[in-house]
Enzyme design. Structure first.
Site, short mmCIF file in Angstrom:
data_model
loop_
_atom_site.label_atom_id
_atom_site.label_comp_id
_atom_site.label_asym_id
_atom_site.label_seq_id
_atom_site.Cartn_x
_atom_site.Cartn_y
_atom_site.Cartn_z
N ASP A 1 43.30 53.08 36.75
CA ASP A 1 44.34 52.63 35.83
C ASP A 1 43.77 52.13 34.51
OD1 ASP A 1 43.10 50.55 37.05
OD2 ASP A 1 44.89 49.31 37.30
N GLU B 1 33.16 44.12 44.13
CA GLU B 1 32.04 45.04 43.94
C GLU B 1 31.53 45.01 42.51
OE1 GLU B 1 35.37 47.28 42.28
OE2 GLU B 1 35.13 45.93 43.99
N ASP B 2 32.43 44.78 41.55
CA ASP B 2 32.01 44.72 40.15
C ASP B 2 31.22 43.45 39.85
OD1 ASP B 2 34.21 43.17 40.67
OD2 ASP B 2 35.43 43.92 39.01
N ARG C 1 37.59 36.29 44.67
CA ARG C 1 36.50 36.44 43.71
C ARG C 1 35.75 35.12 43.50
NH1 ARG C 1 37.02 41.43 41.29
NH2 ARG C 1 36.09 40.98 39.25
#
EC number: 2.4.1.224
Length: 730
Positions: free
Chosen positions: A551, A637-638, A685
C-alpha cells in the site's frame, strides 16, 4: 753441573711430550673417520646470519636440520605440538557444518559469573547446538577460567571430572577457556590438568607455549565486563593535531620482588611528572611493608595525587607493562579510551594475533629498551597517531567491548580454520565493520559487500530490484499495488520487480498483473511469515533492494531520487518513512514513536533502499528467537532490520525529502494492511524495541537530524533548472 741441567731439561720435555700423546691420542682415536660413521648427518653449513637469530629460535633451527621427518611427525602428536591437522577431527564438521555443543551443567557444580557469561554467549549464538551428535566443537561445563590455586574460584579435582566426561576423547575437538593460570611465585602456565588435544582460548599466553593456528590468545577481562553490547569507545571526535595533555601515562602496582617486578621497578627512570607520568604504588599484598624500599613512600604519595580515569582520557599513549602474568587489564582500558597502547610485555602473544594486525593500533615495545620508550613515542608522526587512535576504537567495538564479542570472535577464528574455503580475509578482520558482521559465506569477493566500495574504487550496480510484500488478495484494478507496480517499473534504474505473495488466497493468474517494461516475478513462499520478505532470494541480482509494502504510494521521481542518494550511501538504509526511539524514564524502558519530530533513528522498510547483503545477514546472523518473535506477531520486521543495520554501521539511516505520509489511506478495513490502525499493533512495536535491545545488549539505533532533498528544492528559481521537479508538487 751444566750438563746435569741440560739432561734434566731434556728429560722434562720428554715427559711432557709423552703426557700430551696419551691425553690427545685416545680422543683422536675415538673420533670416527668420515667413512666409519654408521649414521652420517646431512652437511650443516654455518649460517652467516645465525648471530642475528633470536636465542629462542636456535634450538628450533637445529631441530629442523638434524631431526628426521619421521622424528618430526612423531613429535607433532604431543599436546604441546598439536595443530589442526594432527589434533582436530574435521570429519565431525563435514556433516552439519560448524556447530558448538556445551556440556549440560551438573548439579552442585559452581560456575563463576564470567564463565557463565561465556557459556550463555555460545548458547545464544548461531553456532550453538543442543545435540552432541551434530557438534563439531565441544565446550566444557566445568569452570576452567581461574586455575590459580590460591583463588576462591579455583575448581578442585578438575582432572578427574574432565576424564569422566563421555565425549572428552583426550580433548579432541574441545575448546578450553582460561584467564588465570599458575600461582605465586612463578605463575607458570600450567592449568593443573592434562588438556590432551584440546584447544586453548587463553589470556596472558606466551609465544613459547602458544601453538600457532591451534590455540587462541584472548584478552584478560574483569568479572564486570558486560556479557553483551558493552560501552562504545570514548573517542567522540578527532582533534587535529591529535596530541593530548599527557604523552604517556601509567598507573598501577609496583611489584617489589618476584616475577614481573623488573620492568615496573624501573619505570621511575622515565617518569618526568610532566608529559610522561608513570605512577606505581607499593601498597598491595599482605607483606608489602616487609619488602618496601626507599622509594615506596614517595611513590605512594605521588600515586594518590592523580586520578586514573582523568589520566587515561587525556593521554596520547598508555603504557601496558606486564604484571605478574603477561596480560593486563590496562590493555582493554587503553583501547576503549582511545589511548594508544604501548605494549611492554616481552613474549606475550597478543589477543587474536592470528587475525588482528596490531601494528595498526598499538606500539610494540621491548622491556629491555625501556629507556627508549619516551623518545620512540615522541617520534611518531601525528598522522600516524590519529590512525592508531581510530583503529583502537574499531577493534574495541568490533571484538573486545563484551564477553559475547570475545567469544564469537574466538568461534569465528576456529570456523575459518575448519572451513578454509570460506574464511575471512585479513582485510575483513581489520576494516569496518569487522569479521563478526562480514560473513564470507555470502561471498569471497569484497566487492559484493557494501562496506568496501570506496576501498576497491568501485561503485554499486546501477540498477535495483524492487521487492513488494503483498498480503492482500487482488480484488480491483484500482488497488494501490497496481499503481505502485506501474510507477516503479517506469524508473530508469529498475531492473526487475519481485512480488512476495504472502496472502492466504491463491496466487493470481498472470493476466491479472499490469503490463510493465521490466520483468515481474511473483514468488509464493512455503511459510508465509513476515521474515520471508528479507530472505536472500537468488532472484535478486542487483546490489540495491527497494523494499515496499503493497500500500505504499511513491512516484517514479521519488524512486529515482532515493536510489540516487542510496548510491552514495550503499551501506545504510535510505528511504521515506521515518520513526524514532526514546528512553521512557518513568517506565525504564525504550519507547517507539511515529510523531513528526526534528530527528529520527529509523527508516521503515515499507519504502526504503538497502543493500541485498543485509538480507543474508538478517537470515543467517540474527537468532531464531528474534525472527520467531517477528513471525509470531506479524510485526516489527522493519524495526529489526533497522537495529541490524545500525549495529553494523554504527550510523543512522537516511531520510529523503520532507514526505511524511507514504501509505494509501483508502485500503479496506478488512485488509491485513489495516493492522497499522490497530492499537495492539503499536503496543507490539514497543515490546519489540525492548526485546531487540536486550538481545543486542545495547541500543544500536542512532538519532539523526539530516534530511536529503534534491538540489534547488523549494528554491525560488525556474522549475526548468530542477532535475526532480515533480517532488515539489507532491
Amino acid at each position: 753441573m751444566q750438563a746435569k741441567k741440560r739432561y734434566l731439561i731434556l728429560f722434562s720435555a720428554g715427559v711432557c711430550l709423552i703426557l700430551l700423546f696419551y691425553l690427545q691420542g685416545p680422543a683422536s682415536r675415538r673420533t670416527p673417520k668420515r667413512g666409519d660413521d654408521p649414521h652420517p648427518h646431512w652437511p650443516h653449513f654455518s649460517d652467516p646470519l645465525r648471530a642475528f637469530i633470536p636465542w629462542d629460535q636456535t634450538e628450533t633451527e637445529d631441530y629442523n636440520v638434524r631431526a628426521s621427518p619421521r622424528h618430526k611427525r612423531d613429535d607433532s602428536t604431543g599436546a604441546d605440538k598439536c595443530r589442526m591437522d594432527s589434533c582436530f577431527d574435521f570429519e565431525l564438521c563435514k556433516r552439519n557444518g560448524f556447530k558448538v555443543y556445551v556440556y549440560p551443567q551438573q548439579k552442585g557444580e559452581k560456575i563463576s559469573e564470567s564463565y557463565q557469561n561465556i557459556l550463555s554467549s555460545i548458547e545464544g549464538s548461531r553456532f550453538y547446538t543442543s545435540d552432541p551428535g551434530q557438534a563439531c566443537l565441544f565446550v566444557l561445563n566445568l569452570d576452567t577460567l581461574d586455575r590459580d590455586q590460591l583463588s576462591p574460584q579455583y575448581v578442585h579435582n578438575l582432572k578427574t571430572k574432565i576424564q569422566n566426561l563421555n565425549l572428552w576423547n583426550n580433548g579432541r575437538n574441545h575448546l578450553i577457556f582460561n584467564l588465570y593460570s599458575g600461582t605465586w611465585p612463578d605463575y607458570t602456565e600450567d592449568l593443573g590438568f592434562d588438556i590432551g588435544q584440546a584447544m586453548l582460548a587463553k589470556a596472558s599466553i606466551s609465544t613459547e607455549s602458544f601453538r600457532p593456528n591451534f590455540d587462541i590468545s584472548i584478552p584478560l577481562f574483569s568479572k564486570d565486563h558486560p556479557r553483551t553490547g558493552g560501552e562504545r569507545g570514548f573517542l567522540k571526535y578527532n582533534t587535529i593535531p591529535p596530541f593530548r595533555k599527557y604523552m604517556l601515562v601509567f598507573k598501577g602496582k609496583r611489584y617489589l620482588t618476584g616475577i614481573g617486578s623488573d620492568t615496573r621497578n624501573a619505570l621511575y627512570h622515565i617518569h618526568n611528572a610532566e608529559d610522561v607520568v608513570l605512577l606505581t604504588t607499593c601498597k598491595h599484598g599482605k607483606d608489602w611493608q616487609k619488602h618496601k624500599d626507599a622509594r615506596c613512600d614517595k611513590d605512594n604519595a605521588e600515586y594518590d595525587r592523580y586520578d586514573y580515569k582523568e589520566m587515561l582520557h587525556n593521554s596520547t599513549f598508555c603504557l601496558v607493562p606486564r604484571g605478574r602474568r603477561l596480560g593486563s587489564f590496562r590493555f582493554l582500558e587503553a583501547l576503549q579510551a582511545a589511548c594508544v597502547p604501548v605494549m611492554l610485555s616481552n613474549g606475550w602473544e597478543l589477543p587474536f594475533s592470528e587475525i588482528i594486525d596490531w601494528r595498526t593500533a598499538a606500539v610494540i615495545g621491548d622491556e629491555r629498551l625501556l629507556l627508549q620508550i619516551p623518545s620512540t613515542v615522541r617520534s611518531i608522526h601525528q598522522d600516524r597517531i590519529l590512525s592508531l587512535r581510530q583503529q583502537t576504537q574499531f577493534l574495541w567495538e568490533a571484538y573486545f567491548s563484551s564477553v559475547e564479542k570475545i567469544v564469537l570472535t574466538t568461534l569465528e577464528i576456529i570456523q575459518d580454520r575448519v572451513l578454509q574455503h570460506s574464511a575471512h580475509s585479513t582485510l575483513m578482520w581489520n576494516r569496518l565493520p569487522g569479521g563478526l558482521f562480514t560473513l564470507p559465506q555470502y561471498s569471497s569477493y569484497l566487492g559484493d559487500f557494501p562496506f568496501f566500495y570506496a576501498l576497491l574504487g568501485i561503485k554499486p550496480h546501477q540498477k535495483f530490484t524492487a521487492v513488494i510484500h503483498a498480503v492482500t488478495p487482488l480484488v480491483s484494478q484500482s488497488q494501490p499495488i497496481f499503481k505502485l507496480l506501474v510507477a516503479v517499473a517506469k524508473s530508469q534504474f529498475c531492473a526487475q520487480i519481485m512480488v512476495l505473495w504472502n496472502c492466504d488466497k491463491p496466487l493470481p493468474s498472470k493476466h491479472r498483473w499490469p503490463a510493465t517494461s521490466v520483468p515481474v516475478i511473483v514468488i509464493e513462499g512455503e511459510s508465509k511469515v513476515m521474515s520471508s520478505r528479507f530472505l536472500p532470494y537468488e532472484n535478486i541480482i542487483t546490489d540495491a533492494v527497494l523494499s515496499l509494502d503493497e500500500d505504499t504510494v511513491l512516484s517514479t521521481t521519488e524512486v529515482d531520487f532515493a536510489f540516487t542518494v542510496w548510491q552514495s550511501f550503499p551501506e545504510r538504509i535510505v528511504g521515506y518513512p521515518a520513526r524514532s526511539h526514546f528512553w521512557d524514564s518513568n517506565k525504564e524502558r525504550w519507547g517507539y514513536t511515529s510523531k513528526w519530530t526534528n530527528d529520527y533513528s529509523m527508516v521503515l522498510t515499507g519504502a526504503a533502499f538497502y543493500h541485498r547483503y543485509y538480507n543474508y545477514l538478517y537470515t543467517h546472523y540474527l537468532p531464531g528467537s528474534l525472527k520467531g518473535l517477528v513471525d509470531q506477531l506479524s510485526n516489527c520486521e522493519d524495526i529489526l532490520m533497522n537495529f541490524l543495520v545500525s549495529a553494523v554501521t554504527k550510523m543512522p539511516p537516511i531520510k529523503v525529502t520532507q514526505k511524511k505520509q507514504y501509505k494509501e489511506t483508502m485500503m479496506g478495513q478488512t485488509s491485513r494492511a489495516s493492522r497499522w490502525a490497530d492499537p495492539d499493533h503499536f503496543a507490539q512495536r514497543q515490546t519489540c524495541m525492548n526485546k531487540f535491545a536486550s538481545w543486542f545488549g545495547t541500543m544500536p539505533l542512532v538519532h539523526s537530524q539530516m534530511r536529503l532533498d534534491p538540489v534547488l528544492f523549494r528554491d525560488q528559481v525556474s522549475i526548468l533548472r530542477k532535475k526532480y521537479r515533480d517532488i515539489e508538487r507532491l
